[in-house]
Design a protein around this motif. Structure first.
Motif: not given
Length: 399
Positions: A274, A282, A303, A331, A334-335
């Motif tokens: 990301w 995002i 995000d 990253e 949120r991943k």
């Protein structure tokens, strides 16, 4: 050549939320999008979102919630399987909340965010497209289709499922085709919807009825395998209405489509990277999921809030916002959340595939157990409402 701190490619709901969310940092932002919002019509738009309480809190903090008209609150949810005893229902008492969420047309959300961005002194809205992107060590060089050039410390791709920024960054992508098509339409029902969101799982895919402000109008999302979807789209209005009413077990009486129908293919995409130096992605640029739980735009808003929080913190610490290692926490954060949602949606979809009697028995028993255990129901509904998990401060409220 103009210099800004942050360039956001994509002025949809998620990109605009990020632009507004970094206001406190003092960052100067350029949002690139060739399509400004058009005038809103009185008739309902086909694309709607089920906005959960976390997204509502974010929109309130960005000043957009108050400007959104025709919000349709819903106070209950019902999910069941066709030709089975599998059923689960939620209401506000299960969630200990005054409302479960709101059904809102995407165009109205974007319009309200755009109006806030127009008034924000730190944001420029550039109604053009990205032409070229060159990466330097200290900054990125952006060339626009209108001939303008920008330098920036960070470029964020909020440019949708077919993200140009993701492609230019060469971020690897996990992808699979559900081989389903989603049909969307506005439907008038003989019986009032009673501010209840409903979803039935049929052998060919789920059908959702989302309540609009008119007590007899619902927005439908009917996900069917591709051959069946093409059959449905080719039907006369009368035959389609009959098929829809039958698929929904006449739960709200006879259903009639008002206006046009639209359709789109369903694909799962998940970017395995990301961020890198000077680039981040995002929203749908980073992930798309099956619409069966209506969580797509809510994930995107999380995000945006998480990246805004990260950038605000980096500015406060006097760190370069475009250095990849400074963005790694965002990253990973949120991943992990997005992957969990992708896996949950895939598992839920697979759970309801197949018509084997034993499978149907297990599904029915499982849903009945969850429906009868208050703790399990409370946990499930809080997750859907965006009230659990590692949340950005911007979406937390005393709901």
């Amino acid at each position: 050549m103009q210099s800004v701190d942050l360039v956001i490619v994509g002025g949809g709901m998620v990109g605009l939320a990020l632009a507004l969310g970094v206001k406190q940092s003092g960052l100067q932002v350029a949002v690139i999008d060739p399509h400004p919002p058009t005038a809103l019509s009185e008739s309902p738009q086909l694309r709607v979102s089920a906005i959960n309480l976390a997204s509502q809190t974010l929109l309130e903090r960005l000043g957009a919630w108050q400007a959104i008209e025709q919000k349709a609150p819903y106070y209950a949810m019902q999910v069941w399987e066709q030709d089975s005893f599998a059923k689960i229902d939620f209401d506000t008492q299960d969630a200990y909340q005054p409302v479960l969420g709101h059904i809102i047309e995407n165009a109205r959300i974007r319009h309200a965010l755009w109006q806030q961005a127009v008034q924000a002194p730190h944001i420029q809205l550039l109604e053009t497209s990205l032409d070229k992107l060159h990466m330097g060590k200290q900054e990125a060089f952006v060339t626009l289709k209108n001939g303008e050039m920008l330098t920036t410390r960070l470029v964020v791709g909020a440019d949708g499922a077919n993200s140009q920024i993701r492609a230019l960054a060469d971020f690897p992508l996990t992808f699979w085709d559900y081989e389903h098509t989603a049909i969307v339409a506005t439907v008038r029902c003989a019986e009032p919807h009673q501010a209840t969101a409903r979803q039935v799982f049929t052998p060919n895919g789920p059908l959702a009825f989302l309540p609009l402000r008119d007590p007899h109008l619902c927005s439908i999302v009917w996900s069917q395998d591709n051959p069946r979807a093409q059959e449905l789209l080719a039907m006369s209005a009368e035959d389609f209405n009959h098929a829809l009413t039958a698929a929904f077990n006449s739960t709200l009486g006879v259903c009639q489509v008002e206006g046009d129908k639209a359709s789109f293919p369903l694909k799962m995409r998940y970017a395995r990277q990301w961020v890198s130096d000077r680039i981040a992605i995002i929203g749908d640029a980073a992930h798309t999921i099956h619409p069966l739980a209506g969580q797509g735009v809510n994930l995107g808003f999380l995000d945006a809030a998480a990246l805004a929080e990260t950038l605000n913190q980096l500015v406060a610490e006097d760190k370069d916002i475009g250095v990849g290692k400074h963005l790694r926490h965002f990253e990973r954060w949120r991943k992990a959340e997005a992957m969990q949602m992708c896996a949950a949606m895939e598992g839920f979809k697979r759970l309801f595939q197949g018509t084997n009697p034993l499978q149907k028995l297990i599904r029915g028993a499982g849903m009945r157990i969850v429906n009868s255990v208050p703790f399990a129901k409370h946990k499930a509904i809080r997750q859907a409402m965006g009230l659990d998990g590692e949340l950005p401060q911007m979406v937390k409220a005393n709901h």
